[in-house]
Scaffold this motif. Sequence first.
Motif, PDB file in Angstrom:
ATOM      1  N   ASP A  43     -94.592 157.281  34.964  1.00 26.98           N
ATOM      2  CA  ASP A  43     -93.467 157.475  35.839  1.00 26.98           C
ATOM      3  C   ASP A  43     -92.416 156.154  35.486  1.00 26.98           C
ATOM      4  OD1 ASP A  43     -91.531 157.543  37.959  1.00 26.98           O
ATOM      5  OD2 ASP A  43     -92.833 158.729  38.936  1.00 26.98           O
ATOM      6  N   ILE A  85     -83.841 161.023  36.723  1.00 24.86           N
ATOM      7  CA  ILE A  85     -84.378 160.832  37.857  1.00 24.86           C
ATOM      8  C   ILE A  85     -85.991 161.660  37.947  1.00 24.86           C
ATOM      9  CG2 ILE A  85     -82.922 162.119  38.918  1.00 24.86           C
ATOM     10  CD1 ILE A  85     -83.332 160.341  41.778  1.00 24.86           C
ATOM     11  N   CYS A  86     -86.647 161.290  38.969  1.00 24.75           N
ATOM     12  CA  CYS A  86     -88.045 161.803  38.953  1.00 24.75           C
ATOM     13  C   CYS A  86     -88.467 163.380  38.754  1.00 24.75           C
ATOM     14  CB  CYS A  86     -88.970 161.111  40.017  1.00 24.75           C
ATOM     15  SG  CYS A  86     -90.776 161.181  39.896  1.00 24.75           S
ATOM     16  N   ASN A 107     -83.814 164.438  43.782  1.00 23.81           N
ATOM     17  CA  ASN A 107     -85.181 163.997  44.277  1.00 23.81           C
ATOM     18  C   ASN A 107     -85.519 164.986  45.701  1.00 23.81           C
ATOM     19  OD1 ASN A 107     -86.568 162.828  42.422  1.00 23.81           O
ATOM     20  ND2 ASN A 107     -86.078 160.641  43.239  1.00 23.81           N
ATOM     21  N   HIS A 136     -95.012 165.465  42.595  1.00 26.41           N
ATOM     22  CA  HIS A 136     -93.382 164.897  42.941  1.00 26.41           C
ATOM     23  C   HIS A 136     -92.556 166.192  43.167  1.00 26.41           C
ATOM     24  CE1 HIS A 136     -90.106 161.947  43.396  1.00 26.41           C
ATOM     25  NE2 HIS A 136     -90.910 161.869  44.360  1.00 26.41           N
ATOM     26  N   GLN A 153     -94.940 160.453  46.340  1.00 22.19           N
ATOM     27  CA  GLN A 153     -95.055 159.308  45.403  1.00 22.19           C
ATOM     28  C   GLN A 153     -96.396 158.703  45.233  1.00 22.19           C
ATOM     29  OE1 GLN A 153     -92.537 158.262  43.778  1.00 22.19           O
ATOM     30  NE2 GLN A 153     -90.658 158.620  44.828  1.00 22.19           N
ATOM     31  N   HIS A 206     -94.090 152.913  38.299  1.00 25.15           N
ATOM     32  CA  HIS A 206     -93.118 153.247  39.530  1.00 25.15           C
ATOM     33  C   HIS A 206     -92.955 152.089  40.593  1.00 25.15           C
ATOM     34  CE1 HIS A 206     -90.964 155.259  43.031  1.00 25.15           C
ATOM     35  NE2 HIS A 206     -90.545 155.994  41.909  1.00 25.15           N
ATOM     36  N   ARG A 207     -91.712 151.848  41.088  1.00 26.69           N
ATOM     37  CA  ARG A 207     -91.675 151.121  42.234  1.00 26.69           C
ATOM     38  C   ARG A 207     -92.592 150.954  43.186  1.00 26.69           C
ATOM     39  NH1 ARG A 207     -86.121 150.820  45.748  1.00 26.69           N
ATOM     40  NH2 ARG A 207     -86.114 148.765  46.362  1.00 26.69           N
ATOM     41  N   ARG A 253     -86.032 143.845  46.967  1.00 27.16           N
ATOM     42  CA  ARG A 253     -86.495 143.397  48.292  1.00 27.16           C
ATOM     43  C   ARG A 253     -87.465 142.085  47.962  1.00 27.16           C
ATOM     44  NH1 ARG A 253     -87.706 148.971  49.404  1.00 27.16           N
ATOM     45  NH2 ARG A 253     -85.773 149.911  50.329  1.00 27.16           N
ATOM     46  N   ARG A 273     -97.198 150.539  52.196  1.00 23.78           N
ATOM     47  CA  ARG A 273     -97.510 150.953  50.879  1.00 23.78           C
ATOM     48  C   ARG A 273     -98.560 150.073  50.126  1.00 23.78           C
ATOM     49  NH1 ARG A 273     -91.462 150.844  48.464  1.00 23.78           N
ATOM     50  NH2 ARG A 273     -90.556 152.255  50.177  1.00 23.78           N
ATOM     51  N   ASP A 365     -84.458 150.157  38.295  1.00 23.67           N
ATOM     52  CA  ASP A 365     -84.343 151.625  38.704  1.00 23.67           C
ATOM     53  C   ASP A 365     -83.502 152.428  37.238  1.00 23.67           C
ATOM     54  OD1 ASP A 365     -84.975 153.373  40.917  1.00 23.67           O
ATOM     55  OD2 ASP A 365     -83.057 154.239  40.319  1.00 23.67           O
ATOM     56  N   LYS A 366     -83.061 153.397  37.467  1.00 22.86           N
ATOM     57  CA  LYS A 366     -82.592 154.193  36.359  1.00 22.86           C
ATOM     58  C   LYS A 366     -81.156 155.282  36.947  1.00 22.86           C
ATOM     59  CE  LYS A 366     -86.065 156.440  39.295  1.00 22.86           C
ATOM     60  NZ  LYS A 366     -87.169 156.055  39.852  1.00 22.86           N
ATOM     61  N   ARG A 367     -81.167 156.571  36.573  1.00 22.65           N
ATOM     62  CA  ARG A 367     -79.950 157.123  37.008  1.00 22.65           C
ATOM     63  C   ARG A 367     -78.721 157.518  36.064  1.00 22.65           C
ATOM     64  NH1 ARG A 367     -81.259 157.858  42.705  1.00 22.65           N
ATOM     65  NH2 ARG A 367     -83.485 156.706  43.007  1.00 22.65           N
ATOM     66  N   VAL A 448     -80.032 156.710  47.883  1.00 22.33           N
ATOM     67  CA  VAL A 448     -80.351 155.371  47.654  1.00 22.33           C
ATOM     68  C   VAL A 448     -80.046 155.065  46.068  1.00 22.33           C
ATOM     69  CG1 VAL A 448     -82.401 156.390  46.477  1.00 22.33           C
ATOM     70  CG2 VAL A 448     -82.609 154.031  47.519  1.00 22.33           C
ATOM     71  N   HIS A 449     -79.623 153.797  45.816  1.00 22.18           N
ATOM     72  CA  HIS A 449     -79.055 153.164  44.765  1.00 22.18           C
ATOM     73  C   HIS A 449     -77.641 153.382  44.489  1.00 22.18           C
ATOM     74  CE1 HIS A 449     -83.137 151.313  44.162  1.00 22.18           C
ATOM     75  NE2 HIS A 449     -83.675 152.519  44.102  1.00 22.18           N
TER      76      HIS A 449
HETATM   77  C1  SGN Z   1     -87.740 156.769  44.941  1.00 23.82           C
HETATM   78  C2  SGN Z   1     -87.118 156.502  43.722  1.00 23.82           C
HETATM   79  C3  SGN Z   1     -86.410 155.098  43.294  1.00 23.82           C
HETATM   80  C4  SGN Z   1     -86.108 154.520  44.524  1.00 23.82           C
HETATM   81  C5  SGN Z   1     -87.093 154.539  45.917  1.00 23.82           C
HETATM   82  C6  SGN Z   1     -86.382 153.939  46.981  1.00 23.82           C
HETATM   83  N1  SGN Z   1     -87.920 156.884  42.528  1.00 23.82           N
HETATM   84  O1  SGN Z   1     -88.978 156.080  44.827  1.00 23.82           O
HETATM   85  O2  SGN Z   1     -85.565 155.098  42.511  1.00 23.82           O
HETATM   86  O3  SGN Z   1     -85.993 153.034  44.442  1.00 23.82           O
HETATM   87  O4  SGN Z   1     -86.977 156.066  46.105  1.00 23.82           O
HETATM   88  O5  SGN Z   1     -87.430 154.150  48.036  1.00 23.82           O
HETATM   89  S1  SGN Z   1     -87.941 158.411  42.083  1.00 23.82           S
HETATM   90  O6  SGN Z   1     -89.264 158.252  41.134  1.00 23.82           O
HETATM   91  O7  SGN Z   1     -88.658 159.083  43.310  1.00 23.82           O
HETATM   92  O8  SGN Z   1     -86.872 158.887  41.653  1.00 23.82           O
HETATM   93  S2  SGN Z   1     -87.323 153.213  49.176  1.00 23.82           S
HETATM   94  O9  SGN Z   1     -88.201 153.901  50.171  1.00 23.82           O
HETATM   95  O10 SGN Z   1     -87.851 152.124  48.618  1.00 23.82           O
HETATM   96  O11 SGN Z   1     -85.885 153.026  49.749  1.00 23.82           O
END
Ligand code: SGN
Length: 524
Positions: A43, A85-86, A107, A136, A153, A206-207, A253, A273, A365-367, A448-449
């Motif tokens: 991912d 996107i995911c 998403n 997902h 996630q 992933h983030r 952040r 998390r 990120d991506k998009r 978001v983003h």
């Molecule tokens: C999803 C998105 C991310 C994004 C967060 C923000 N990923 O995880 O692109 O940064 O949301 O979430 S995706 O793989 O699901 O597309 S937050 O909770 O940190 O605001």
Amino acid sequence: MAAMNRRNFLRRIGLGGLAMTALPLGLKCGAKKPVNILFIFSDDHAFQAISAYGGRLATVAPTPQIDRLAKEGMTFNKCYVTNSICAPSRATILTGKHSHLNGVTDNRERFDPDQLTFPKLLREGGYQTAIVGKWHLKTEPTGFDHWEVLPGQGHYYNPDFRTPEGTIRETGYVTDIITDKALNWLKEKRNPEQPFMLMLQHKAPHREWSPALRHLNLFDDVLIPEPANLFDDYEGRGTAAKKQDMSIEKTMRMVTDLKVKDESSDDKGLQHRIHGRMNEQQRQAWDAAYAPKNEEFRQKNPSGKELVRWKYQRYLKDYLRCIRAVDENVGRVLDYLDESGLAENTVVVYSSDQGFYLGEHGWFDKRFMYEESYRTPLLARWPGETPKGVYNDDLVSNLDFAQTFLDIARLPQPEEMQGLSLVPVLKGETPSTWRESLYYHYYEYPAVHSVRRHEGVATQRYKLIHYYDLGEWELFDLQVDPNEMDSKYGDPEYASVVQDLKKELERLREKYKLPPLEPDPERQ
Ligand code: SGN
Ligand code: CA
């Protein structure tokens, strides 16, 4: 499946004429044994973070295990996604259809589990099918004999898994556990009499890029090279690039993303998390690794560009630490295939749901349809079929995966699928009529983003992007501007290129049955 049902099923996929040829076709025709399919998927794995692709990170953070696939198989330089996107990417892969037809444009959508998917067809064709890891798509997986998936996630540490029997919590690091489960299924649970298709789907990287505890100090003494456009000022691009909210400087952040614990702030994200998931021992190991580095950061107290540079280092190191665990675990699986003798008759594919910005344009990120997120890694090893160590430059897409897997299994490809089988390409025999352009569409805005909706067309050399709510266009000539810093839209020298690409975009919209665009002034 009873004969009548099978006939209905074939009719439903537009292959009614084949109803008399009893399935499983893949198992019957030809003398060769049906081929197993192992689809390893991660991912947000940027191609820039796979050493087989070269680039600035190849020496500092090599991926020797994933690179085994490059040495023993084919590496695709131009694999692109339909929607970066995911969930949409996953829906496209399962259905072989663009987002507007599979229903997952962003998403927030739920995947309709009654849709036709390649796992369902493989299963119908005599394969045993399994998925382990990230899913997902909100609804429960369908078309699998075995499934164990992360809820939403998922978590990096001590993750929960949804299974048909309910939710279970495991102890350890998600990338290792997903691999353990996949190996366990391969070794103990599947029926060895049947060919298999296993989707091994990692959460990482992933983030929020949380590493395995054993990797928390990896790269500590290394300086990760920066991309040339880390300090992009977005001149030469339109409103969308200027107004996004995905920069390392402004969006990332300090606590959850960069793991700088601030005792004064009650950060729920960190608790939810990371820390809240861990047992005492794990938490201590985590704190012991980050605390001295965070202390050093506080002492230095960087600001301005130096702060961006510091964030970039912390981000990349954590991201690459996650990749290290992915790579090690790919190695475990490849070793098992070798030891068990399965390797010889198993196609192994490695890919990701899309690419990712590792500081290029100052982003994570991506998009966007810009290269780093639009392009995704694709490596495939098919013993006896793919030439070894070959890099391929054909335009291919995640839209092609479903039909490719069906074709590998020697099963028919439903007419409603919109991609192309990569089987001839994998054999080193790309047809002369291979596609010369790809259609892209990103939908998730406002969200978001803050990346504006856009569609576009890409060829081997050019990329035309239409931000239709903004009424803006961009054109990139990748031959002279590979980093996409300078849109040529409006430049008279490129007028005929634009004209041709607009026509091509229209042709693709029609071919893929896109509904008319509805620009929305509210979304400017
Ligand atoms: C999803 C998105 C991310 C994004 C967060 C923000 N990923 O995880 O692109 O940064 O949301 O979430 S995706 O793989 O699901 O597309 S937050 O909770 O940190 O605001
Ligand atoms: Ca993703």
